[in-house]
Design a protein around this motif. Structure first.
Motif, short mmCIF file in Angstrom:
data_model
loop_
_atom_site.label_atom_id
_atom_site.label_comp_id
_atom_site.label_asym_id
_atom_site.label_seq_id
_atom_site.Cartn_x
_atom_site.Cartn_y
_atom_site.Cartn_z
N LEU A 1 1.11 -1.30 0.06
CA LEU A 1 -0.29 0.19 -0.05
C LEU A 1 0.76 1.17 -0.20
CD1 LEU A 1 -2.47 1.45 0.21
CD2 LEU A 1 -2.59 1.95 2.87
N GLN A 2 1.72 1.00 0.80
CA GLN A 2 2.55 2.33 1.29
C GLN A 2 3.72 2.95 -0.13
OE1 GLN A 2 4.44 1.84 4.69
NE2 GLN A 2 6.15 0.97 4.34
N PHE A 3 4.30 1.22 -0.32
CA PHE A 3 4.57 1.22 -2.12
C PHE A 3 4.01 1.97 -3.32
CE2 PHE A 3 6.52 -0.86 -5.45
CZ PHE A 3 7.76 -0.68 -5.54
N PHE A 4 3.04 1.57 -3.17
CA PHE A 4 2.11 2.39 -4.56
C PHE A 4 2.52 3.49 -4.42
CE2 PHE A 4 2.43 -2.31 -5.34
CZ PHE A 4 2.95 -1.89 -6.67
N LEU A 5 1.37 4.41 -3.08
CA LEU A 5 0.95 5.23 -2.71
C LEU A 5 2.18 6.47 -2.84
CD1 LEU A 5 -1.58 4.63 -0.52
CD2 LEU A 5 -1.47 5.78 -2.05
N GLY A 6 3.16 6.03 -2.20
CA GLY A 6 4.58 6.70 -2.00
C GLY A 6 5.06 7.23 -3.73
N ALA A 7 5.22 5.47 -4.51
CA ALA A 7 4.85 6.25 -6.37
C ALA A 7 4.22 7.43 -6.33
CB ALA A 7 5.53 4.75 -6.11
N TYR A 8 2.66 7.44 -6.20
CA TYR A 8 1.80 7.95 -7.00
C TYR A 8 2.43 9.20 -6.55
CZ TYR A 8 -2.59 9.18 -8.66
OH TYR A 8 -3.52 9.97 -9.22
N ASP A 9 2.01 9.69 -5.32
CA ASP A 9 2.17 11.20 -4.68
C ASP A 9 2.48 10.94 -3.30
OD1 ASP A 9 1.53 13.30 -3.53
OD2 ASP A 9 -0.21 13.94 -4.41
N PRO A 10 3.35 11.20 -2.68
CA PRO A 10 4.15 11.19 -1.21
C PRO A 10 2.93 12.51 -0.89
CG PRO A 10 6.20 10.96 -2.44
CD PRO A 10 4.64 10.86 -3.20
N ASP A 11 2.28 13.42 -0.91
CA ASP A 11 0.82 13.97 -0.23
C ASP A 11 0.41 13.52 -0.07
OD1 ASP A 11 3.32 16.00 0.16
OD2 ASP A 11 2.62 17.09 -1.97
N LEU A 12 -0.63 12.36 -1.09
CA LEU A 12 -2.05 11.82 -0.77
C LEU A 12 -1.70 11.16 0.74
CD1 LEU A 12 -4.51 11.17 -1.99
CD2 LEU A 12 -3.53 9.33 -3.18
N TYR A 13 -0.69 10.64 0.65
CA TYR A 13 0.11 9.03 1.06
C TYR A 13 -0.50 10.05 2.74
CZ TYR A 13 3.00 6.32 4.99
OH TYR A 13 2.82 5.33 5.79
N THR A 14 0.10 11.22 2.73
CA THR A 14 0.37 11.27 3.92
C THR A 14 -1.31 12.07 4.49
OG1 THR A 14 2.08 12.39 4.22
CG2 THR A 14 0.83 13.46 5.29
N GLU A 15 -1.76 12.66 4.15
CA GLU A 15 -2.86 12.73 3.87
C GLU A 15 -4.13 12.00 3.98
OE1 GLU A 15 -4.79 16.57 3.00
OE2 GLU A 15 -2.63 16.75 3.12
N LEU A 16 -4.09 10.88 3.52
CA LEU A 16 -4.92 9.46 3.77
C LEU A 16 -4.09 8.57 5.38
CD1 LEU A 16 -6.01 6.90 2.38
CD2 LEU A 16 -4.39 5.55 2.72
N VAL A 17 -3.18 8.73 5.89
CA VAL A 17 -3.09 7.88 7.24
C VAL A 17 -3.38 9.23 8.18
CG1 VAL A 17 -0.99 6.80 6.60
CG2 VAL A 17 -1.01 9.78 6.91
#
Lengths: 296, 411, 277
Positions: free
Chosen positions: B193-209
């Motif tokens: 999950l983090q692998f693909f979110l990180g490659a897609y958009d690290p900011d989106l990951y932060t917003e999500l968590v």
């Protein structure tokens, strides 16, 4: 005269108490550890508790959540598979083997071989079988031999892995029951069997009509022991699949443990534990109450 | 026969009683500080550190995570609780901090750790409500390891772009090699999950968590669709035990794994593989090619029990542990380092430490620690279900289920 | 059953031999791989025959990592003493329930028996809390008492089932001769119960020996740690593992339970004549 009388009644009072002293050590020890823990869990089962912060009592909420939790329902179903599987392998097959062993000369050789896995702990047996059944074990061997379709990790296939584990735990657990059955079979008096044979009973019929009824007391021990243990099946699953993949191979005991100690929901885990225990208690009582008839 | 049995029994019993009689009290001197950890493997390392720096530490390792948690959590608040113990960062630390049973180390950070060269930004991972409760024990950066022999055989080199990465996977798959090995630990699905979110958009990951973006957000779905199509194309191996994953990688049955640097220890100890010779590493490039690539890290803190009679001594010991000297010893044993300038003696691991401390990458605390536990639990199970049955519907269903749990959580 | 002819006896033997072979196969794997060196095991296939004979190296590795001998002796202590005490206490209770005058026999029986039905995993926290309050955590005596208590229910179950079948006439005639209750317990019940006692000993010793749960939770130092908890320390972090050494340790650790089985095997023939109603 008066004094003698009261002494006598003292003595008879004492005489009434003494039998209970025989019970005392067992009752005290079991009380301190088991009953205390049961009551503790019962209380926790009505609370929300992570083991760190204060308990928050929430009434029957845990129990209500339990019956709506798809994981709980699936693991109940898996537990049933384990119970049935246990009745088939460690009980029925153990009985079959026991009967066969009493017919051959090298009794103690076969006894020892079938008992061997039992000398291992469930955890060690689980680790050994996991290695044999997973990627670089048997599936790999079959892959090298050309059966590519079989060359995957069998323990990660949902639902199939439960069956594999039931068989594995049968491999491990057959020994004790086998020994008990052989003891029972060797103890059966010869006379009723001879009598039945003269009347023409043979083979399976002989066993069904004469031998098995005589085996009933041992059967009760084996059956109850196996049932209780199969309801509580934990170690094998914990080691071999950890309840996975995606919680498909969990039994009640595994779900209980996961909720209580991995997800830190001790209240919910305790509720599952209570459900499991009450189920086993009822089954035990049903099986045992006959042997207490006319005892009082 | 019975006599023999009774005899044996008596023998065993008398020997055992003798043993108990010989049992001396093993309590150390008053100043000894207890150090509990669920990393039982750390025992020789901690011993070495305490000998070389002359620290009065008594290490107790637990081999079972649940037994460890029980022992620690149930002894907190008592005088005999361990002075120092290892814990987890993020929400697990928060749960512990809210009990008020662990010591506030904010002042220690300011006065000592930072002085000794520990990156003050790391304190973020151990901060609850503005107070720092942990001192870093280890920080592990997750990267992709690749088997160099396999890459050389098929003329492949580490990817510059995400498309390169996909091409590498395609080539490997066609050659009959598993592109990416997967381990089947119950929790291990979130790394993808983090692998693909990180490659897609690290900011989106932060917003999500942080709970600002829904799991059903179309960007999340798009990022994970890349995962879905890779699963469907057969770029992932079937999930196997962690030891088998190492074996797949070492034997060249699989070409890549996504792991923290302690993965190297297995490669060296169990298979005799050599850094740069047999294996290398890279960070997964971002999908858009412009954003800095993200490196996810897990951080384990040491914490101090507030009620422990050893509290003050424990703080003193920690000041000595949070130094480059101590970390140098730890790094050499664990093959992982996070303090700038500390060397592990392994080129690949040192390279990981170096790039993580450079400005070319974005560092993100990994999903497991940065998300409330209830959501993590739901996510790991649902993502596994999706992994085994990949399809548009199963992805949608998994995200829907996770969001349902997230809706009820406080962030 | 003597009249079974030789041919069917031979068929039965073949049938059993096939299964015995299947039952033994996993052990073949264990034995072959426990003597390999770590790299040989990791790089080769599990069915390869060992090229090296690394038993000594493997044992040295085990001993470096854990205090094998201490764990071994601790478990011997727990197993022998706890089982013996449990059998003693359980037999007294079973005697009371089966032939003394007490009220609510089924109640007392179910009370003690209920100790076996609750999943033991849930005992961890209450017992841990109790033990750390009374300073029994991480002590030999603490583990010994837990094991004794947890062995009692099963022993009671087996022994009551057996005592119940001892003919009442025997007891009556002993009473006529003026024997006390305790004497009857000793000279009739215990003397006749050799086989079930042997069975209880075997089963419960094996259980204590193989227990991991309580060993892990109630001990932290090598001084109190039982063997299985020691072995679990061999499990390395992050996918590293010395499988051959672990297998070797597992074999050695399983010797006592097998040994006790072999010793007690014959005493089962003394008889176990339980009767049912």
């Amino acid at each position: 005269m008066e004094i003698a009388k009261s002494k006598l009644s003292m003595k008879s009072k004492l005489g009434k108490i003494i039998p209970y002293l025989y019970l005392a050590p067992s009752v005290i020890l079991v009380g301190i550890f088991c009953i205390y823990s049961d009551v503790f869990s019962l209380i926790v089962s009505f609370a929300e508790w992570d083991g760190l912060n204060e308990m928050k009592f929430i009434g029957f909420q845990n129990y209500m959540n339990m019956f709506q939790d798809p994981n709980f329902l699936l693991s109940s179903l898996n537990t049933l598979i384990w119970v049935v599987g246990t009745l088939l392998i460690p009980v029925a097959i153990a009985l079959l083997f026991a009967i066969a062993i009493t017919h051959v000369k090298t009794q103690s050789f076969f006894k020892t071989v079938f008992y061997l896995p039992n000398a291992l702990s469930q955890t060690i047996a689980g680790i050994i079988l996991t290695t044999i059944l997973s990627t670089y074990g048997l599936p790999h061997l079959l892959g090298v031999m050309g059966f590519d379709s079989l060359a995957n990790d069998w323990l990660t296939v949902p639902y199939l892995n439960t069956l594999i584990m039931v068989v594995s735990s049968g491999w491990q657990g057959i020994g004790l029951n086998l020994i008990l059955f052989i003891v029972g079979l060797n103890q059966i008096p010869k006379e009723p069997i001879e009598a039945a044979r003269i009347e023409g009973a043979q083979g399976i019929k002989l066993y069904r009509k004469v031998v098995l009824p005589l085996l009933k007391p041992i059967m009760l021990i084996v059956l109850l022991m196996s049932l209780v243990n199969s309801f509580k099946s934990f170690d094998t699953i914990w080691v071999m699949t950890n309840g996975g993949p995606y919680r498909t191979s969990e039994t009640l005991a595994v779900t209980m443990y996961k909720e209580a100690f991995v997800n830190n929901q001790l209240g919910y885990g305790s509720a599952i534990a209570m459900f499991l225990s009450v189920t086993v208690l009822i089954i035990s009582w049903l099986l045992l109450r006959d042997t207490f008839k006319g005892e009082e | 026969m019975m006599k023999k049995f009774i005899f044996t029994l008596l023998m065993v019993a008398s020997i055992s009683i003798l043993l108990v009689a010989c049992e001396g009290s093993s309590e150390g001197s008053k100043n000894t500080v207890d150090y509990y950890s669920d990393l039982a493997d750390d025992e020789p390392t901690v011993k070495k550190i305490s000998e070389e720096i002359d620290l009065p530490i008594k290490f107790t390792g637990y081999s079972d995570g649940q037994a460890y948690q029980t022992a620690v959590s149930q002894s907190l608040g008592k005088e005999n609780s361990p002075g120092i113990f290892k814990w987890w960062s993020g929400y697990r630390l928060k749960d512990l901090a809210t009990t008020g049973q662990i010591a506030d180390l904010t002042a220690e950070w300011e006065d000592y750790y930072t002085e000794a060269g520990i990156n003050p930004e790391l304190a973020d991972a151990f901060t609850v409500d503005g107070k720092v409760y942990g001192a870093p024990l280890s920080v592990l950066y997750n990267v992709v390891f690749y088997n160099k022999k396999v890459f050389e055989e098929y003329n492949l080199s580490p990817p510059e772009t995400f498309d390169d990465f996909l091409n590498i996977a395609e080539t490997l798959k066609n050659e009959g090699v598993i592109p990416l090995a997967v381990k089947n630990d119950g929790w291990a699905s979130f790394v993808w999950l983090q692998f693909f979110l990180g490659a897609y958009d690290p900011d989106l990951y932060t917003e999500l968590v942080e709970g600002n973006v829904s799991y059903e957000d179309e960007r999340v779905v798009e990022a994970l669709s890349a995962w879905q199509s890779m699963i469907e194309k057969g770029y992932f191996g079937e999930p196997v035990k962690a030891v088998d994953q190492t074996k797949q990688f070492a034997k060249g049955d699989a070409a890549m794994t996504y792991e923290p640097p302690i993965f190297i220890k297995g490669l060296e100890d169990d298979y005799g593989m050599e850094a740069n010779e047999d294996y290398g590493m890279f960070v997964i490039p971002s999908m858009d090619g412009t954003t800095k690539p993200a490196i996810f890290y897990e951080a384990s803190p040491l914490v101090v029990s507030e009620a422990s009679s050893q509290k003050e001594e424990a703080k003193e010991v920690l000041r000595e542990l949070e130094t480059k000297d101590a970390f140098e010893i730890y790094a050499k044993e664990s093959k992982a380092a996070f303090v700038e300038g500390v060397k592990t003696g392994n080129e690949i691991s040192d390279e990981i430490n170096e790039i993580a401390n450079s400005d070319d990458y974005i560092l993100k605390l990994r999903y497991y620690e940065s998300t409330p536990s209830a959501i993590v639990n739901a996510a790991t199970e649902n993502l596994w279900e999706f992994f085994y049955n990949p399809s548009d519907e199963s992805l949608k269903k998994a995200l829907e289920n996770i969001q349902k749990v997230a809706d009820e959580e406080e962030f | 059953m003597k009249s079974y002819n030789d041919r069917s006896r031979k068929n039965i033997s073949i049938f059993l031999s096939i299964f015995a072979f299947l039952w033994f196969l996993p052990f073949l794997y264990v034995v072959i791989n426990s003597v390999k060196s770590r790299k040989e095991y990791n790089l080769g296939e599990f069915w390869d025959l060992p090229k090296s004979f690394s038993i000594v190296e493997n044992f040295v590795y085990v001993n470096d990592r854990i205090d094998f001998m201490m764990g071994f002796l601790n478990s011997l202590f727990y197993g022998a003493i706890a089982t013996t005490l449990a059998i003693l206490f359980a037999s007294l209770a079973a005697y009371a329930i089966s032939s003394l005058k007490i009220k609510g026999k089924m109640f007392w029986f179910m009370l003690i028996y209920s100790g076996t039905i609750f999943p033991f995993q849930m005992y961890i926290i209450p017992i841990f809390r109790m033990y750390s309050n009374v300073d029994l955590y991480d002590t030999k005596i603490g583990l010994l008492v837990v094991y004794t208590a947890l062995c009692i229910p099963f022993c009671l179950f087996v022994l009551r089932n057996y005592f119940y079948s001892i003919p009442k006439e025997l007891v009556e005639s002993a009473k006529m001769d003026g024997a006390s209750d305790f004497k009857i317990y000793l000279s009739i019940f215990m003397r006749m119960a050799k086989a079930p006692i042997a069975a209880c000993f075997l089963f419960q010793f094996t259980w204590v020996w193989n227990d991991l749960l309580f060993g892990l939770t109630l001990s932290k130092s090598a001084e109190a740690r039982p063997i299985m908890s020691s072995l679990s320390l061999l499990n390395g972090a992050a996918g590293t593992n010395d499988v051959p050494s672990a297998l070797l340790a597992a074999i050695i650790a399983s010797i006592p339970t097998l040994f006790i089985f072999l010793i007690l095997n014959k005493s089962f023939n003394y008889g176990f004549p339980t009767t049912s109603k």
